[in-house]
Design a protein around this motif. Structure first.
Motif, PDB file in Angstrom:
ATOM      1  N   LEU A   1      10.035 -14.140 -15.592  1.00 11.13           N
ATOM      2  CA  LEU A   1       9.761 -12.763 -14.805  1.00 11.13           C
ATOM      3  C   LEU A   1       8.507 -12.190 -15.290  1.00 11.13           C
ATOM      4  CD1 LEU A   1      13.452 -11.519 -14.689  1.00 11.13           C
ATOM      5  CD2 LEU A   1      12.354 -13.020 -13.134  1.00 11.13           C
ATOM      6  N   HIS A   2       7.835 -11.492 -14.435  1.00  9.72           N
ATOM      7  CA  HIS A   2       6.676 -10.628 -14.480  1.00  9.72           C
ATOM      8  C   HIS A   2       6.876  -9.532 -13.775  1.00  9.72           C
ATOM      9  CE1 HIS A   2       3.950 -13.564 -16.904  1.00  9.72           C
ATOM     10  NE2 HIS A   2       4.456 -14.421 -16.156  1.00  9.72           N
ATOM     11  N   PRO A   3       7.243  -8.301 -14.619  1.00 10.35           N
ATOM     12  CA  PRO A   3       7.280  -6.975 -13.834  1.00 10.35           C
ATOM     13  C   PRO A   3       5.925  -6.625 -13.587  1.00 10.35           C
ATOM     14  CG  PRO A   3       8.767  -6.918 -15.655  1.00 10.35           C
ATOM     15  CD  PRO A   3       8.036  -8.380 -15.878  1.00 10.35           C
ATOM     16  N   LYS A   4       5.602  -6.005 -12.425  1.00  8.35           N
ATOM     17  CA  LYS A   4       4.122  -5.742 -11.763  1.00  8.35           C
ATOM     18  C   LYS A   4       4.031  -4.243 -11.451  1.00  8.35           C
ATOM     19  CE  LYS A   4       2.431  -9.838 -11.833  1.00  8.35           C
ATOM     20  NZ  LYS A   4       1.144 -10.041 -12.792  1.00  8.35           N
ATOM     21  N   CYS A   5       5.051  -3.518 -11.226  1.00  3.95           N
ATOM     22  CA  CYS A   5       4.512  -2.238 -10.803  1.00  3.95           C
ATOM     23  C   CYS A   5       5.688  -1.483 -10.265  1.00  3.95           C
ATOM     24  CB  CYS A   5       3.552  -2.106  -9.484  1.00  3.95           C
ATOM     25  SG  CYS A   5       4.017  -2.554  -8.026  1.00  3.95           S
ATOM     26  N   PHE A   6       5.871  -0.142 -10.159  1.00  2.00           N
ATOM     27  CA  PHE A   6       6.855   0.429  -9.653  1.00  2.00           C
ATOM     28  C   PHE A   6       6.393   1.105  -8.240  1.00  2.00           C
ATOM     29  CE2 PHE A   6       7.295   0.872 -14.133  1.00  2.00           C
ATOM     30  CZ  PHE A   6       8.450   0.653 -14.471  1.00  2.00           C
ATOM     31  N   THR A   7       7.750   1.188  -7.178  1.00  2.00           N
ATOM     32  CA  THR A   7       7.218   1.877  -5.901  1.00  2.00           C
ATOM     33  C   THR A   7       7.474   3.298  -6.199  1.00  2.00           C
ATOM     34  OG1 THR A   7       9.570   2.044  -5.471  1.00  2.00           O
ATOM     35  CG2 THR A   7       8.548  -0.155  -5.048  1.00  2.00           C
ATOM     36  N   LYS A   8       6.949   3.991  -5.171  1.00  2.00           N
ATOM     37  CA  LYS A   8       7.213   5.741  -5.141  1.00  2.00           C
ATOM     38  C   LYS A   8       8.618   6.029  -5.438  1.00  2.00           C
ATOM     39  CE  LYS A   8       5.249   9.586  -2.691  1.00  2.00           C
ATOM     40  NZ  LYS A   8       4.249   9.521  -1.540  1.00  2.00           N
ATOM     41  N   SER A   9       9.462   5.425  -5.137  1.00  2.00           N
ATOM     42  CA  SER A   9      11.041   5.806  -5.327  1.00  2.00           C
ATOM     43  C   SER A   9      11.364   5.253  -6.942  1.00  2.00           C
ATOM     44  CB  SER A   9      11.701   5.330  -4.284  1.00  2.00           C
ATOM     45  OG  SER A   9      11.952   3.918  -4.155  1.00  2.00           O
ATOM     46  N   GLY A  10      10.578   4.522  -7.453  1.00  2.00           N
ATOM     47  CA  GLY A  10      10.950   4.231  -9.090  1.00  2.00           C
ATOM     48  C   GLY A  10      11.366   3.110  -9.033  1.00  2.00           C
TER      49      GLY A  10
ATOM     50  N   GLY B   1       0.775  -1.305  -0.174  1.00  2.00           N
ATOM     51  CA  GLY B   1      -0.021   0.001  -0.007  1.00  2.00           C
ATOM     52  C   GLY B   1       0.685   1.592  -0.011  1.00  2.00           C
ATOM     53  N   GLY B   2       0.270   2.117  -0.794  1.00  2.00           N
ATOM     54  CA  GLY B   2       1.003   3.454  -0.597  1.00  2.00           C
ATOM     55  C   GLY B   2       2.119   3.807  -1.625  1.00  2.00           C
ATOM     56  N   HIS B   3       2.663   2.710  -2.300  1.00  2.00           N
ATOM     57  CA  HIS B   3       3.958   2.898  -3.099  1.00  2.00           C
ATOM     58  C   HIS B   3       5.203   2.828  -2.455  1.00  2.00           C
ATOM     59  CE1 HIS B   3       1.737   4.575  -6.717  1.00  2.00           C
ATOM     60  NE2 HIS B   3       0.727   4.858  -5.962  1.00  2.00           N
ATOM     61  N   GLN B   4       4.885   2.915  -0.927  1.00  2.00           N
ATOM     62  CA  GLN B   4       6.027   2.593  -0.163  1.00  2.00           C
ATOM     63  C   GLN B   4       6.893   1.369  -0.239  1.00  2.00           C
ATOM     64  OE1 GLN B   4       7.224   5.736   0.915  1.00  2.00           O
ATOM     65  NE2 GLN B   4       5.459   6.947   0.534  1.00  2.00           N
ATOM     66  N   GLU B   5       8.168   1.437  -0.026  1.00  2.00           N
ATOM     67  CA  GLU B   5       8.914   0.320  -0.157  1.00  2.00           C
ATOM     68  C   GLU B   5       8.794  -0.705   1.205  1.00  2.00           C
ATOM     69  OE1 GLU B   5      13.114   0.690  -0.955  1.00  2.00           O
ATOM     70  OE2 GLU B   5      12.634   2.202  -2.457  1.00  2.00           O
ATOM     71  N   ASP B   6       8.667   0.087   2.385  1.00  2.00           N
ATOM     72  CA  ASP B   6       8.245  -0.840   3.481  1.00  2.00           C
ATOM     73  C   ASP B   6       6.889  -1.687   3.578  1.00  2.00           C
ATOM     74  OD1 ASP B   6      10.899   0.219   4.313  1.00  2.00           O
ATOM     75  OD2 ASP B   6       9.688   1.634   5.727  1.00  2.00           O
ATOM     76  N   SER B   7       6.000  -1.206   2.736  1.00  2.00           N
ATOM     77  CA  SER B   7       4.637  -1.488   2.818  1.00  2.00           C
ATOM     78  C   SER B   7       4.563  -3.047   1.898  1.00  2.00           C
ATOM     79  CB  SER B   7       3.580  -0.640   2.114  1.00  2.00           C
ATOM     80  OG  SER B   7       3.977  -0.313   0.796  1.00  2.00           O
TER      81      SER B   7
END
Length: 340
Positions: A276-285, A43-49
């Motif tokens: 491999l299946h890329p899924k999404c980007f985090t907020k930091s890219g 959640g929230g694009h954050q890496e910790d999530s």
């Protein structure tokens, strides 16, 4: 109380949607024959999530076989239950709406797309059955047959800018091209692919779960509102931009974002590359990648980092999609004929 999106200004709806967090939704099967479960994380694009997964308790599917049939569109997605019940579901608020299935479709096996038609503020579901394309309008509650499509479609459609995009093929068992359905006029067109390296042309063996597959396929994902394509051959990721031309056509511009390293078993004598299946980007890219539908890694532009997701358990998962939370209820999407 749920407020229908059509009663809010468009700029306000866009602002609300942009502020809601991004999550991954995983349908996960712990062991063969055990019950399928849903988990969310990221959640929230954050890496910790991306470190902790939370099980989703949905009474609608509790104790029943189900499948995620589409990607997310404005916080909603389609689920099939026992393969003969199709529902539009918003996991964030728990609301759902059953979609009737005509005899021509019969079961949910061919359902593969959910998108938004901005020309009439309508959400549409697409089903592909024996080369015939059917489309369902949430406003009219009616299915229409769009006729035959001479392609095989792979994975769920990616919704972007009033269209649905699929990786597709005309003659192969793997996806080698991109097709687009304009949801306003309900017409298909083939999208010009990125300028891939022509010197890399032979299939490569990749491992997917416990099987080996020849993969030369394309995978689609979103970067913001833009469609991206990942090619397994050379592990390249491209982003697409479309510009309207004076003659009414569409010009497609591809920009190469990155090349990601292959992941293998590190055996020098018989090296096996993992699918491999890329899924999404985090907020930091950083790029979140699914490996063989068994685990996730995060790529920072230089190397991979394993994502040890607490609560997800071991074993393979059947599908992972990215969704954005919203307050839109499937039951609020009604046409004038539905208003009492």
């Amino acid at each position: 109380m749920t407020v229908a999106a059509k009663y809010l200004p468009a700029d306000l709806v866009s602002d609300i949607l942009s502020r809601l967090p991004l999550k991954s939704l995983v349908r996960f099967r712990e062991t063969e024959g055990s019950e399928s479960k849903l988990y969310s994380f990221g959640g929230g694009h954050q890496e910790d999530s991306f470190r902790v997964a939370v099980a989703i308790d949905c009474p609608l599917i509790r104790g029943k076989p189900f499948e995620i049939k589409t990607g997310c569109c404005h916080g909603m997605l389609c689920l099939s239950i026992e393969d003969n019940i199709l529902v539009l579901w918003n996991p964030s608020i728990g609301d759902c709406r059953t979609i009737p299935l005509p005899e021509e479709i019969g079961v949910c096996g061919g359902v593969c797309g959910l998108g938004f038609d901005p020309s009439i503020d309508d959400y549409k579901v697409v089903s592909f059955c024996e080369k015939q394309v059917f489309i369902f309008s949430m406003k009219t509650s009616l299915w229409r047959n769009l006729g035959e499509l001479p392609y095989s479609l792979f994975y769920e459609g990616v919704p972007a800018n009033g269209c649905l995009y699929w990786a597709a093929s005309k003659s192969h068992t793997f996806a080698d091209r991109i097709i687009c359905l304009n949801l306003s006029d309900e017409t298909f067109r083939e999208v010009s692919p990125p300028p891939f390296d022509p010197s890399i042309s032979r299939p490569i063996w990749f491992q997917e779960e416990d099987e080996f597959v020849v993969v030369a396929e394309l995978n689609l994902l979103l970067w913001g509102d833009s469609v991206c394509v990942f090619r397994q051959y050379e592990q390249t990721l491209w982003v697409m931009k479309e510009e309207k031309e004076e003659n009414g056509g569409v010009r497609v511009i591809w920009t190469k974002m990155m090349t990601i390293p292959k992941i293998s078993n590190q055996e020098s004598r018989f090296r096996i590359y993992y699918h491999l299946h890329p899924k999404c980007f985090t907020k930091s890219g950083k790029l979140v990648v699914s490996v063989m539908r068994k685990w996730f890694v995060m790529y920072d532009g230089q190397r991979y980092h394993d994502l040890h997701i607490e609560g997800l358990g071991d074993g393979h998962y059947q599908k992972a999609i990215v969704y954005t939370e919203s307050l839109i209820s499937p039951n609020s999407i009604r046409g004038m004929n539905d208003i009492d």
